[in-house]
Design a protein around this motif. Sequence first.
Motif, PDB file in Angstrom:
ATOM      1  N   GLY A  15     -11.233  -0.556 -72.912  1.00 54.65           N
ATOM      2  CA  GLY A  15     -12.694  -0.568 -72.932  1.00 54.65           C
ATOM      3  C   GLY A  15     -13.270  -0.992 -71.587  1.00 54.65           C
ATOM      4  N   MET A  16     -12.661  -2.004 -70.970  1.00 55.58           N
ATOM      5  CA  MET A  16     -13.143  -2.470 -69.672  1.00 55.58           C
ATOM      6  C   MET A  16     -12.913  -1.418 -68.593  1.00 55.58           C
ATOM      7  N   ILE A  17     -11.748  -0.788 -68.625  1.00 50.67           N
ATOM      8  CA  ILE A  17     -11.460   0.262 -67.644  1.00 50.67           C
ATOM      9  C   ILE A  17     -12.443   1.420 -67.800  1.00 50.67           C
ATOM     10  N   GLY A  18     -12.721   1.799 -69.047  1.00 50.88           N
ATOM     11  CA  GLY A  18     -13.670   2.878 -69.299  1.00 50.88           C
ATOM     12  C   GLY A  18     -15.068   2.534 -68.790  1.00 50.88           C
ATOM     13  N   THR A  19     -15.476   1.289 -68.994  1.00 52.43           N
ATOM     14  CA  THR A  19     -16.793   0.859 -68.518  1.00 52.43           C
ATOM     15  C   THR A  19     -16.887   0.941 -66.998  1.00 52.43           C
ATOM     16  N   VAL A  20     -15.839   0.479 -66.315  1.00 52.47           N
ATOM     17  CA  VAL A  20     -15.829   0.532 -64.850  1.00 52.47           C
ATOM     18  C   VAL A  20     -15.883   1.976 -64.357  1.00 52.47           C
ATOM     19  N   LEU A  21     -15.142   2.873 -65.037  1.00 55.60           N
ATOM     20  CA  LEU A  21     -15.142   4.277 -64.629  1.00 55.60           C
ATOM     21  C   LEU A  21     -16.515   4.920 -64.820  1.00 55.60           C
ATOM     22  N   VAL A  22     -17.173   4.609 -65.937  1.00 55.11           N
ATOM     23  CA  VAL A  22     -18.522   5.147 -66.177  1.00 55.11           C
ATOM     24  C   VAL A  22     -19.494   4.613 -65.127  1.00 55.11           C
ATOM     25  N   TRP A  23     -19.377   3.328 -64.845  1.00 54.58           N
ATOM     26  CA  TRP A  23     -20.223   2.699 -63.811  1.00 54.58           C
ATOM     27  C   TRP A  23     -20.011   3.385 -62.463  1.00 54.58           C
ATOM     28  N   TRP A  24     -18.751   3.591 -62.095  1.00 54.19           N
ATOM     29  CA  TRP A  24     -18.421   4.234 -60.821  1.00 54.19           C
ATOM     30  C   TRP A  24     -18.978   5.666 -60.782  1.00 54.19           C
ATOM     31  N   ALA A  25     -18.766   6.400 -61.887  1.00 49.28           N
ATOM     32  CA  ALA A  25     -19.249   7.787 -61.933  1.00 49.28           C
ATOM     33  C   ALA A  25     -20.768   7.840 -61.822  1.00 49.28           C
ATOM     34  N   ALA A  26     -21.455   6.896 -62.453  1.00 51.37           N
ATOM     35  CA  ALA A  26     -22.922   6.885 -62.406  1.00 51.37           C
ATOM     36  C   ALA A  26     -23.430   6.672 -60.987  1.00 51.37           C
ATOM     37  N   THR A  27     -22.787   5.794 -60.230  1.00 50.69           N
ATOM     38  CA  THR A  27     -23.227   5.541 -58.854  1.00 50.69           C
ATOM     39  C   THR A  27     -23.009   6.763 -57.963  1.00 50.69           C
ATOM     40  N   VAL A  28     -21.979   7.557 -58.299  1.00 52.97           N
ATOM     41  CA  VAL A  28     -21.689   8.763 -57.506  1.00 52.97           C
ATOM     42  C   VAL A  28     -22.585   9.919 -57.919  1.00 52.97           C
ATOM     43  N   PRO A  38     -24.391  -1.571 -56.629  1.00 54.17           N
ATOM     44  CA  PRO A  38     -23.190  -1.258 -55.852  1.00 54.17           C
ATOM     45  C   PRO A  38     -22.116  -0.630 -56.738  1.00 54.17           C
ATOM     46  N   SER A  39     -21.261   0.146 -56.130  1.00 51.45           N
ATOM     47  CA  SER A  39     -20.145   0.732 -56.872  1.00 51.45           C
ATOM     48  C   SER A  39     -19.056  -0.327 -57.072  1.00 51.45           C
ATOM     49  N   PRO A  40     -18.130  -0.086 -58.003  1.00 50.70           N
ATOM     50  CA  PRO A  40     -17.006  -1.021 -58.164  1.00 50.70           C
ATOM     51  C   PRO A  40     -16.241  -1.254 -56.865  1.00 50.70           C
ATOM     52  N   ALA A  41     -16.142  -0.210 -56.025  1.00 51.63           N
ATOM     53  CA  ALA A  41     -15.445  -0.364 -54.741  1.00 51.63           C
ATOM     54  C   ALA A  41     -16.189  -1.345 -53.838  1.00 51.63           C
ATOM     55  N   ASP A  42     -17.528  -1.264 -53.834  1.00 45.41           N
ATOM     56  CA  ASP A  42     -18.328  -2.193 -53.025  1.00 45.41           C
ATOM     57  C   ASP A  42     -18.151  -3.633 -53.508  1.00 45.41           C
ATOM     58  N   VAL A  43     -18.119  -3.800 -54.830  1.00 42.40           N
ATOM     59  CA  VAL A  43     -17.948  -5.141 -55.400  1.00 42.40           C
ATOM     60  C   VAL A  43     -16.576  -5.699 -55.049  1.00 42.40           C
ATOM     61  N   LEU A  44     -15.550  -4.850 -55.168  1.00 38.83           N
ATOM     62  CA  LEU A  44     -14.199  -5.287 -54.827  1.00 38.83           C
ATOM     63  C   LEU A  44     -14.098  -5.641 -53.350  1.00 38.83           C
ATOM     64  N   ALA A  45     -14.752  -4.853 -52.499  1.00 41.79           N
ATOM     65  CA  ALA A  45     -14.743  -5.139 -51.065  1.00 41.79           C
ATOM     66  C   ALA A  45     -15.440  -6.458 -50.765  1.00 41.79           C
ATOM     67  N   SER A  46     -16.519  -6.740 -51.503  1.00 42.43           N
ATOM     68  CA  SER A  46     -17.227  -8.005 -51.309  1.00 42.43           C
ATOM     69  C   SER A  46     -16.352  -9.189 -51.712  1.00 42.43           C
ATOM     70  N   PHE A 221     -22.879  -9.031 -57.766  1.00 40.03           N
ATOM     71  CA  PHE A 221     -22.090  -8.371 -58.808  1.00 40.03           C
ATOM     72  C   PHE A 221     -20.674  -8.954 -58.870  1.00 40.03           C
ATOM     73  N   ALA A 222     -20.109  -9.275 -57.719  1.00 39.36           N
ATOM     74  CA  ALA A 222     -18.777  -9.886 -57.705  1.00 39.36           C
ATOM     75  C   ALA A 222     -18.800 -11.236 -58.411  1.00 39.36           C
ATOM     76  N   SER A 223     -19.869 -12.005 -58.194  1.00 41.30           N
ATOM     77  CA  SER A 223     -20.019 -13.301 -58.865  1.00 41.30           C
ATOM     78  C   SER A 223     -20.171 -13.117 -60.370  1.00 41.30           C
ATOM     79  N   MET A 224     -20.948 -12.108 -60.771  1.00 43.66           N
ATOM     80  CA  MET A 224     -21.130 -11.852 -62.206  1.00 43.66           C
ATOM     81  C   MET A 224     -19.818 -11.397 -62.852  1.00 43.66           C
ATOM     82  N   ALA A 225     -19.031 -10.619 -62.107  1.00 46.66           N
ATOM     83  CA  ALA A 225     -17.725 -10.209 -62.634  1.00 46.66           C
ATOM     84  C   ALA A 225     -16.818 -11.420 -62.845  1.00 46.66           C
ATOM     85  N   LEU A 226     -16.856 -12.358 -61.923  1.00 46.12           N
ATOM     86  CA  LEU A 226     -16.052 -13.573 -62.073  1.00 46.12           C
ATOM     87  C   LEU A 226     -16.539 -14.417 -63.246  1.00 46.12           C
ATOM     88  N   LEU A 227     -17.844 -14.444 -63.470  1.00 46.50           N
ATOM     89  CA  LEU A 227     -18.372 -15.139 -64.651  1.00 46.50           C
ATOM     90  C   LEU A 227     -17.858 -14.491 -65.932  1.00 46.50           C
TER      91      LEU A 227
END
Length: 253
Positions: A15-28, A38-46, A221-227
């Motif tokens: 479910g989490m992987i699917g959510t990230v993929l939908v989020w990524w696709a939406a930004t593109v 930001p895209s998941p890649a931007d968050v990971l880079a941050s 977003f990176a902080s929210m992901a850690l939360l």
Amino acid sequence: MRRDRLMSWSMPVLGMIGTVLVWWAATVVFAIDPFLVPSPADVLASFTAQPGYLLEQSWVTLVETVEGFLLAVAVGIPIAVVIAMSKVLEQIVYPLLLIVNSVPKVAIAPILVVWMGFGQAPKIVMVFLLCFFPIVISTAAGLKSTPAELADLVKSLGSTRLQAFFKVRFPNALPQVMVGLKTAISLAVIGAVIAEFVGADAGLGFVIVQSGASADTALAFASMALLGVISIVLFYGLSALERILLPWVEDQR
């Protein structure tokens, strides 16, 4: 049994992987500006740009969350026991609990800062305030749900009120107590972040406020992901503790 356990772990991950993929696709697909989402890649880079700093702030929030939660457990369960034992005290205390719970915690946070300063104390108290009510309500409800025939059986055997409590009423209430604890631990992280928004110099809530001021959405977003990670670890940690302490509950399910 093994298949059920595998499913219980794999489905949330999928479910989490699917959510990230939908989020990524939406930004593109919708070409959303990273300044807005930001895209998941931007968050990971941050995160990878300053992992030590973010993990340090995560630890601050985690400590505040756990300390406030444990304080709520230490105070809430004894109060719930007193409420369950005395109808008069229940009628006195319940309205006060409802009043305290109905006050928006965001409104209390600035007052706590005035009273206690910018240290950890107001954050711990805020977590306590959010966790206290569900723990008291669930524990009291569990203690009052002892089957009448079971209570009569224990009484007929000549047990004292204290023996009946520890051997029958409290063990019978434990599943309900765990429901309250799992509800409270989810609210605990929210309490810590609310307090950090209002007045703090550390913690993930502080990072989110600072990143908003500097328009660094990816860091927020990176902080929210850690939360989210903290919430998941604490919740499933309690669930694992429940399976260890109350194996019969899992069997009944």
